[in-house]
Design a protein around this motif. Structure first.
Motif, PDB file in Angstrom:
ATOM      1  N   ARG A  44     -99.152 -87.783   2.211  1.00 24.72           N
ATOM      2  CA  ARG A  44     -98.599 -88.276   3.771  1.00 24.72           C
ATOM      3  C   ARG A  44     -97.563 -87.070   3.933  1.00 24.72           C
ATOM      4  N   PRO A  45     -97.780 -86.256   4.799  1.00 27.50           N
ATOM      5  CA  PRO A  45     -96.418 -85.672   5.634  1.00 27.50           C
ATOM      6  C   PRO A  45     -95.339 -86.282   5.795  1.00 27.50           C
ATOM      7  N   VAL A  46     -94.000 -85.873   5.736  1.00 28.86           N
ATOM      8  CA  VAL A  46     -93.001 -86.473   6.044  1.00 28.86           C
ATOM      9  C   VAL A  46     -92.049 -85.368   6.710  1.00 28.86           C
ATOM     10  N   VAL A  47     -91.600 -85.818   7.953  1.00 29.39           N
ATOM     11  CA  VAL A  47     -90.701 -84.931   8.815  1.00 29.39           C
ATOM     12  C   VAL A  47     -89.294 -85.591   8.967  1.00 29.39           C
ATOM     13  N   LEU A  48     -88.438 -84.872   9.028  1.00 27.73           N
ATOM     14  CA  LEU A  48     -86.813 -85.324   9.217  1.00 27.73           C
ATOM     15  C   LEU A  48     -86.388 -84.858  10.691  1.00 27.73           C
ATOM     16  N   ALA A  58     -80.963 -80.730   2.355  1.00 28.54           N
ATOM     17  CA  ALA A  58     -81.714 -79.767   1.040  1.00 28.54           C
ATOM     18  C   ALA A  58     -82.232 -80.695   0.121  1.00 28.54           C
ATOM     19  N   ALA A  59     -81.654 -81.714  -0.276  1.00 26.49           N
ATOM     20  CA  ALA A  59     -81.679 -82.235  -1.654  1.00 26.49           C
ATOM     21  C   ALA A  59     -83.268 -83.099  -1.382  1.00 26.49           C
ATOM     22  N   TYR A  60     -83.501 -83.307  -0.194  1.00 22.46           N
ATOM     23  CA  TYR A  60     -84.760 -84.160  -0.019  1.00 22.46           C
ATOM     24  C   TYR A  60     -86.087 -83.320   0.085  1.00 22.46           C
ATOM     25  N   GLY A  61     -86.027 -81.952   0.493  1.00 22.39           N
ATOM     26  CA  GLY A  61     -87.124 -81.018   0.315  1.00 22.39           C
ATOM     27  C   GLY A  61     -87.946 -81.471   1.588  1.00 22.39           C
ATOM     28  N   LEU A  62     -87.480 -82.040   2.670  1.00 23.66           N
ATOM     29  CA  LEU A  62     -88.183 -82.317   3.955  1.00 23.66           C
ATOM     30  C   LEU A  62     -87.967 -81.149   4.866  1.00 23.66           C
ATOM     31  N   PRO A  63     -89.021 -81.137   5.781  1.00 27.07           N
ATOM     32  CA  PRO A  63     -89.118 -80.363   6.935  1.00 27.07           C
ATOM     33  C   PRO A  63     -87.995 -80.971   7.800  1.00 27.07           C
ATOM     34  N   VAL A  64     -87.324 -80.177   8.480  1.00 22.48           N
ATOM     35  CA  VAL A  64     -85.855 -80.872   9.460  1.00 22.48           C
ATOM     36  C   VAL A  64     -86.048 -80.224  10.622  1.00 22.48           C
ATOM     37  N   VAL A  65     -86.563 -81.053  11.619  1.00 21.45           N
ATOM     38  CA  VAL A  65     -86.683 -80.697  13.087  1.00 21.45           C
ATOM     39  C   VAL A  65     -85.776 -81.286  14.027  1.00 21.45           C
ATOM     40  N   PRO A  66     -85.160 -80.274  14.749  1.00 23.85           N
ATOM     41  CA  PRO A  66     -84.244 -80.733  15.788  1.00 23.85           C
ATOM     42  C   PRO A  66     -84.841 -81.127  16.956  1.00 23.85           C
ATOM     43  N   ASP A  67     -84.035 -82.036  17.723  1.00 25.62           N
ATOM     44  CA  ASP A  67     -84.627 -82.143  19.099  1.00 25.62           C
ATOM     45  C   ASP A  67     -84.784 -80.964  19.997  1.00 25.62           C
ATOM     46  N   GLY A  68     -85.977 -80.766  20.757  1.00 23.64           N
ATOM     47  CA  GLY A  68     -86.224 -79.829  21.659  1.00 23.64           C
ATOM     48  C   GLY A  68     -85.567 -79.784  22.761  1.00 23.64           C
ATOM     49  N   ILE A  69     -84.992 -80.639  23.197  1.00 27.42           N
ATOM     50  CA  ILE A  69     -84.159 -80.927  24.264  1.00 27.42           C
ATOM     51  C   ILE A  69     -82.720 -81.162  24.212  1.00 27.42           C
ATOM     52  N   ALA A  70     -82.037 -80.347  25.152  1.00 31.72           N
ATOM     53  CA  ALA A  70     -80.690 -80.248  24.791  1.00 31.72           C
ATOM     54  C   ALA A  70     -80.106 -81.630  25.389  1.00 31.72           C
ATOM     55  N   GLU A  71     -78.699 -81.727  24.794  1.00 36.51           N
ATOM     56  CA  GLU A  71     -77.676 -82.915  25.217  1.00 36.51           C
ATOM     57  C   GLU A  71     -78.442 -84.220  24.162  1.00 36.51           C
ATOM     58  N   GLN A  72     -79.232 -84.100  23.255  1.00 38.87           N
ATOM     59  CA  GLN A  72     -79.573 -85.018  22.581  1.00 38.87           C
ATOM     60  C   GLN A  72     -79.924 -86.416  23.268  1.00 38.87           C
ATOM     61  N   PRO A  73     -80.915 -86.405  24.262  1.00 40.50           N
ATOM     62  CA  PRO A  73     -81.156 -87.667  24.913  1.00 40.50           C
ATOM     63  C   PRO A  73     -81.600 -88.856  24.340  1.00 40.50           C
TER      64      PRO A  73
END
Length: 203
Positions: A44-48, A58-73
């Motif tokens: 099961r892929p897991v993304v954060l 880093a300790a969790y070894g997960l892909p970390v994906v930021p919001d793609g839209i500014a201002e964190q809506p």
């Protein structure tokens, strides 16, 4: 393929004084680790979804994906980020399941029950519920809704996950609250204290 899991941890945690709620310890165990222990499965892929320096995870070894839209809506932006990442990296995946990064006691069968609830009703999405409350961030979403979701956020100013979900056919998977509400969230100091009390009583 197995439905990917997207953990939504992109909020500012203002009511907790800032920082990452998913890294707070409940019963001595970080909430993020508790979520992974309950929901991570072989294959099961897991993304954060999180903003800022990804190195703190880093300790969790997960892909970390930021919001793609500014201002964190809000969490809709995290759902969209998860959809976009999965579409680009796991093109065979048709859906994602999202959960909030501040929920330490999620049910281990959450993904399977959301998938089953949607299949049984022929709905577009499925959301979890407990104690008469719907938890829209604990939900199964088709990746194919990404363009419509991005339009709703950018062009219509939609911010509430429930408002977006209401545009679609929704199935509900209801979960029992014994011995604890599995969607108890550590959203403020009172929530953290309640979670600590249950973790202590559960041993």
């Amino acid at each position: 393929m197995t439905t990917p899991l997207v953990i939504l941890a992109g909020g500012r945690a203002a009511r907790m004084g800032g920082g990452d709620k998913c890294l707070l310890a409940v019963g001595g165990i970080p909430i993020l680790r508790r979520i992974l222990d309950r929901l991570a499965r072989p294959h099961r892929p897991v993304v954060l979804n999180a903003n800022g320096d990804p190195g703190r995870f880093a300790a969790y070894g997960l892909p970390v994906v930021p919001d793609g839209i500014a201002e964190q809506p809000g969490p809709l932006a995290g759902i969209l980020a998860g959809m976009r990442w999965v579409a680009a990296n796991l093109p065979d995946a048709r859906d994602i399941v999202t959960v909030s990064g501040d929920t330490p006691f999620l049910p281990a069968d959450l993904v399977e029950r959301l998938v089953a609830a949607r299949a049984a009703s022929g709905a577009d999405i499925a959301v979890a519920a407990s104690a008469g409350r719907t938890h829209h961030t604990a939900a199964l979403w088709p990746v194919g809704l990404a363009d419509a979701l991005e339009h709703a956020i950018r062009e219509e100013g939609i911010r509430r996950v429930g408002a977006w979900a209401a545009r679609h056919r929704v199935a509900v998977a209801d979960f029992a609250c014994d011995p604890v509400d599995p969607f108890l969230n550590v959203n403020d100091p009172a929530g953290l204290a309640e979670a600590e009390r249950f973790a202590a009583s559960a041993g």
